[in-house]
Structure formats: C-alpha cells, structure tokens
Design a protein around this motif. Sequence first.
Motif, PDB file in Angstrom:
ATOM      1  N   TRP B 157       0.844  -1.205   0.000  1.00 30.26           N
ATOM      2  CA  TRP B 157       0.000   0.000   0.000  1.00 30.26           C
ATOM      3  C   TRP B 157       0.879   1.254   0.000  1.00 30.26           C
ATOM      4  O   TRP B 157       0.661   2.180  -0.778  1.00 30.26           O
ATOM      5  N   GLN B 158       1.890   1.256   0.846  1.00 30.33           N
ATOM      6  CA  GLN B 158       2.787   2.414   0.920  1.00 30.33           C
ATOM      7  C   GLN B 158       3.608   2.567  -0.356  1.00 30.33           C
ATOM      8  O   GLN B 158       3.884   3.687  -0.780  1.00 30.33           O
ATOM      9  N   ARG B 159       3.962   1.437  -0.970  1.00 23.21           N
ATOM     10  CA  ARG B 159       4.648   1.508  -2.264  1.00 23.21           C
ATOM     11  C   ARG B 159       3.791   2.268  -3.274  1.00 23.21           C
ATOM     12  O   ARG B 159       4.274   3.130  -4.004  1.00 23.21           O
ATOM     13  N   MET B 160       2.477   1.953  -3.286  1.00 24.36           N
ATOM     14  CA  MET B 160       1.560   2.652  -4.192  1.00 24.36           C
ATOM     15  C   MET B 160       1.487   4.137  -3.834  1.00 24.36           C
ATOM     16  O   MET B 160       1.543   5.009  -4.709  1.00 24.36           O
ATOM     17  N   MET B 161       1.356   4.447  -2.542  1.00 24.24           N
ATOM     18  CA  MET B 161       1.239   5.836  -2.104  1.00 24.24           C
ATOM     19  C   MET B 161       2.496   6.633  -2.470  1.00 24.24           C
ATOM     20  O   MET B 161       2.423   7.845  -2.657  1.00 24.24           O
ATOM     21  N   ALA B 162       3.636   5.931  -2.559  1.00 16.24           N
ATOM     22  CA  ALA B 162       4.888   6.603  -2.927  1.00 16.24           C
ATOM     23  C   ALA B 162       5.050   6.709  -4.442  1.00 16.24           C
ATOM     24  O   ALA B 162       6.105   7.103  -4.941  1.00 16.24           O
ATOM     25  N   GLY B 163       3.993   6.354  -5.184  1.00 18.68           N
ATOM     26  CA  GLY B 163       4.043   6.480  -6.636  1.00 18.68           C
ATOM     27  C   GLY B 163       4.344   5.180  -7.367  1.00 18.68           C
ATOM     28  O   GLY B 163       4.459   5.170  -8.588  1.00 18.68           O
ATOM     29  N   GLY B 164       4.474   4.082  -6.631  1.00 18.24           N
ATOM     30  CA  GLY B 164       4.766   2.787  -7.236  1.00 18.24           C
ATOM     31  C   GLY B 164       3.541   2.117  -7.822  1.00 18.24           C
ATOM     32  O   GLY B 164       2.492   2.748  -7.985  1.00 18.24           O
ATOM     33  N   ARG B 165       3.647   0.808  -8.112  1.00 15.79           N
ATOM     34  CA  ARG B 165       2.570   0.112  -8.800  1.00 15.79           C
ATOM     35  C   ARG B 165       1.290   0.056  -7.969  1.00 15.79           C
ATOM     36  O   ARG B 165       1.315  -0.006  -6.746  1.00 15.79           O
ATOM     37  N   LYS B 166       0.172   0.062  -8.684  1.00 12.04           N
ATOM     38  CA  LYS B 166      -1.139   0.159  -8.042  1.00 12.04           C
ATOM     39  C   LYS B 166      -1.733  -1.211  -7.739  1.00 12.04           C
ATOM     40  O   LYS B 166      -2.940  -1.347  -7.574  1.00 12.04           O
ATOM     41  N   SER B 167      -0.888  -2.228  -7.717  1.00 16.25           N
ATOM     42  CA  SER B 167      -1.381  -3.568  -7.416  1.00 16.25           C
ATOM     43  C   SER B 167      -0.289  -4.370  -6.718  1.00 16.25           C
ATOM     44  O   SER B 167       0.875  -3.967  -6.687  1.00 16.25           O
ATOM     45  N   MET B 168      -0.716  -5.517  -6.152  1.00 15.52           N
ATOM     46  CA  MET B 168       0.245  -6.486  -5.634  1.00 15.52           C
ATOM     47  C   MET B 168       0.242  -7.632  -6.637  1.00 15.52           C
ATOM     48  O   MET B 168      -0.838  -8.086  -7.056  1.00 15.52           O
ATOM     49  N   THR B 169       1.414  -8.121  -7.003  1.00 14.30           N
ATOM     50  CA  THR B 169       1.427  -9.235  -7.957  1.00 14.30           C
ATOM     51  C   THR B 169       1.062 -10.533  -7.232  1.00 14.30           C
ATOM     52  O   THR B 169       1.212 -10.644  -6.012  1.00 14.30           O
ATOM     53  N   LEU B 170       0.599 -11.506  -7.999  1.00 15.65           N
ATOM     54  CA  LEU B 170       0.273 -12.811  -7.430  1.00 15.65           C
ATOM     55  C   LEU B 170       1.503 -13.418  -6.763  1.00 15.65           C
ATOM     56  O   LEU B 170       1.417 -14.022  -5.684  1.00 15.65           O
ATOM     57  N   THR B 171       2.660 -13.240  -7.387  1.00 19.37           N
ATOM     58  CA  THR B 171       3.904 -13.771  -6.813  1.00 19.37           C
ATOM     59  C   THR B 171       4.185 -13.151  -5.441  1.00 19.37           C
ATOM     60  O   THR B 171       4.544 -13.856  -4.490  1.00 19.37           O
ATOM     61  N   GLU B 172       3.982 -11.846  -5.339  1.00 20.79           N
ATOM     62  CA  GLU B 172       4.180 -11.172  -4.050  1.00 20.79           C
ATOM     63  C   GLU B 172       3.223 -11.730  -2.996  1.00 20.79           C
ATOM     64  O   GLU B 172       3.614 -11.986  -1.856  1.00 20.79           O
ATOM     65  N   ILE B 173       1.967 -11.905  -3.402  1.00 17.45           N
ATOM     66  CA  ILE B 173       0.956 -12.418  -2.460  1.00 17.45           C
ATOM     67  C   ILE B 173       1.290 -13.853  -2.066  1.00 17.45           C
ATOM     68  O   ILE B 173       1.152 -14.240  -0.898  1.00 17.45           O
ATOM     69  N   ARG B 174       1.769 -14.647  -3.028  1.00 20.64           N
ATOM     70  CA  ARG B 174       2.150 -16.030  -2.710  1.00 20.64           C
ATOM     71  C   ARG B 174       3.347 -16.057  -1.764  1.00 20.64           C
ATOM     72  O   ARG B 174       3.435 -16.914  -0.885  1.00 20.64           O
ATOM     73  N   ASN B 175       4.279 -15.122  -1.949  1.00 24.05           N
ATOM     74  CA  ASN B 175       5.458 -15.084  -1.074  1.00 24.05           C
ATOM     75  C   ASN B 175       5.119 -14.634   0.344  1.00 24.05           C
ATOM     76  O   ASN B 175       5.627 -15.182   1.317  1.00 24.05           O
ATOM     77  N   ASP B 176       4.248 -13.615   0.446  1.00 24.59           N
ATOM     78  CA  ASP B 176       3.990 -13.001   1.764  1.00 24.59           C
ATOM     79  C   ASP B 176       2.734 -13.544   2.432  1.00 24.59           C
ATOM     80  O   ASP B 176       2.515 -13.291   3.616  1.00 24.59           O
ATOM     81  N   GLY B 177       1.901 -14.235   1.671  1.00 26.28           N
ATOM     82  CA  GLY B 177       0.649 -14.728   2.223  1.00 26.28           C
ATOM     83  C   GLY B 177       0.652 -16.229   2.397  1.00 26.28           C
ATOM     84  O   GLY B 177       1.662 -16.894   2.151  1.00 26.28           O
ATOM     85  N   ILE B 178      -0.478 -16.761   2.855  1.00 27.10           N
ATOM     86  CA  ILE B 178      -0.610 -18.200   3.079  1.00 27.10           C
ATOM     87  C   ILE B 178      -1.824 -18.679   2.284  1.00 27.10           C
ATOM     88  O   ILE B 178      -2.901 -18.070   2.374  1.00 27.10           O
TER      89      ILE B 178
END
Lengths: 203, 203
Positions: B157-178
């Motif tokens: 979320w903060q990445r987006m607020m800092a001007g970064g991408r407006k989504s989380m990739t599936l890979t990111e969610i798979r890495n950080d989520g369960i």
Amino acid sequence: MVNYPNGKKHPSKDLVTTGREKRKINYGRRGMVFEEAIDASNQYYLTEHLAVIHKRPTPVQIVKVDYPKRSKAVITEAYFKTPSTTDYNGIYKGKYLDFEAKETQNKTSFPLVNIHAHQVEHMRAVIEQGGICFLLIHFAVLNEVYLLPFVPFYHYWQRMMAGGRKSMTLTEIRNDGILVPNGFRPRLDYLAALSLSDESEEK
Amino acid sequence: MVNYPNGKKHPSKDLVTTGREKRKINYGRRGMVFEEAIDASNQYYLTEHLAVIHKRPTPVQIVKVDYPKRSKAVITEAYFKTPSTTDYNGIYKGKYLDFEAKETQNKTSFPLVNIHAHQVEHMRAVIEQGGICFLLIHFAVLNEVYLLPFVPFYHYWQRMMAGGRKSMTLTEIRNDGILVPNGFRPRLDYLAALSLSDESEEK
C-alpha cells in the motif's frame, strides 16, 4: 448560571448542548441521543488511540435496488432483520470488547425483554473466548448510565429463565454495575467505568 | 470420478455442491459464493467453540420507512454508505481479529483500488491496539484464496502511495501470504492459515 427570564426551562434539559458554556452534556431522553453519546465517545477513543470500537450497522435485508441514470443506487425495498449479535464491538488494550446499549424509561428496573436470547447466546460465546462483555443501560428519566458486566447480567437472565422476575431492579444494577461518568470528553466514559470494574474484580 | 455423458461441464465448476460425493467445494466465481464460504466457515468456528467471528452488515442510510397495517415495516428509500471499517471482525483465542475479504477476476495481480484508504486506516488502528488483521484475497479464476497479513499488505500500500505500482502481484501475495485450505468443514479454513502465519512469524 444563566437565567432564563422568559420562563423557558433550562435548555440542557431538552437539548444536547455543545460549546464552552455548559460542560455537562445531557445525554438525553431518546435512544438516539444516548447512541450519539456512545458514538462520540468511540470517536474520542479512536482519535486518542485508546480503543477501536464501532457500532455495527443495522442489519437490513435488501430486496430491491434501483440504479437510476446519473445518480447513485437507491434501495427501494428492504426489511429490518433481527440482529444476531450485540450493537458494538471492537478492540481495547489488545482485547476483544463487545457490548449492547439499551435505554429504558423505567425508573426502578430494567425489563429483560429488551434483550434477545440470541444476543445473550452471542455474549456467552464471547465470554467463553476470553472477551470483555457488558451492557450499557441508560435510565433515561434518571439520566444515569450503568455498565453492567456480563456475569451479573447473566445471573439475572438465568433467574428469569428459571421462572423468576422478568427484570433487574435499579438497586441490583447499582450494586453489580458501575455508574458511567457523564462528561465532556468523552461524553460517556464507559472505558473508565470498565477499568473500575476490572480493578474491583482483581481485588 | 463421475462422467457426464450429456456433455455438460462438471457441475462443480458452476455450483456450490454439498453432500457426500464431492468433498471439494468450488467456492466459485462470484463474490457472493466466496462470502458464503466465509460465512459457513464462521458458523463452523462458532459451533465448534473455536472463534466468534461475524460479517458486519452492509451499512445503509435509511431515509424512508413505511409501517403498513398488519405487516412489518418496509424500508422504501435507503442508500448504500461507504463502510468505514472492514467486513469481518470477532474474537479468536481471546484476541481481537479483523479482516477484509476481496475477490478479483485478475489472474496475475490484485488491484489495490479494491481497498479504501479509510479501511487501511482502520486496520492500522487495529494493529496499533494489538489486534490480528489481514486480507483474504480470492483469485476467482485460479480458485485460490490467500491470507495476507496486514504488515506485508501495508508495505505494498505504501509503495503505491509513494508512486509505485497500483497492485500487488500474485507472486508477491504467494510469497507473503498463506494459501487457505479449501475443504469441507470448514469450507475455507482461514484460521488454520492464520496459525501458520503466526508460526512463521515466531520462527
């Protein structure tokens, strides 16, 4: 003290007053005003980082929705549903907190018909999970609010279920509950009352 | 395996199936079915005395109510309000638990536009008070549900607020989520996924 030469009653008897002159807020005779006092207190707790507590929205069964052009969706047919939980819940000092707020015009007792069996069941489940659970009861005519922990409330509920009286007397509530301070910020400091209740349990 | 000689697709692709034959429930392509799977799981947790978690009712601004004779009140004009909190909350092992459930048809990422800023603010306040907070994200096409704890979500979320991408990739969610197990009882065992997430944090 302000005089009202036109013979009107003191306005704080009928109105919720804000502003500097009158610090004592009358949280009123109608359920709405009582609810507003709770909401304002919850807003205060949130702003001051003391707790995150919200009122659950009124459960509504939506049947029909119109989507007019160029304006927002209008619900044109819906019905009130019986709530399966209490009105308020949230988090306070890391713990789950859950309560029901009720008002009565009665001066000497609180009729238990105001509480639904499934709400009692919900509160029992919350206590079983280690949550904090209580009732906030507003005696509107006396303008007094009591925090009654779930355990004594459940005692009176079971008394009724066993064929006993269908209400809790004001004396019982005064003995087992804590009078909630009525102030300016927050308007209804029920977390202060709760901490008194915890302390008295620990002693 | 059952054959469908009439050439129909396997029914579990379109329908929620109950009964003994098919233990694998398809929690579907529509948000409603996903929501039903969560509600059924919450009901299971409640019955098994594991947790007390409910969906908050949809917040509605009621404008007009009719009280027809001999029948119940009908709401004839109301509007949807923007929710100021998440969809679900409750108590689990004495702790306050709060989450938002979202579905996407996207196959490779989750667009953050699905989450409102005030919901993020609410979740932040809950974490500050020591509560458990996460997102449940249903990738409908993949039929996979991930539990994503608040902390990694907030990073994106903060990445987006800092001007970064407006989504989380599936890979990111798979890495950080369960990945949430999809089963029979409960249909969506997100508390099992949560305990995995806690364990991995403690290691």
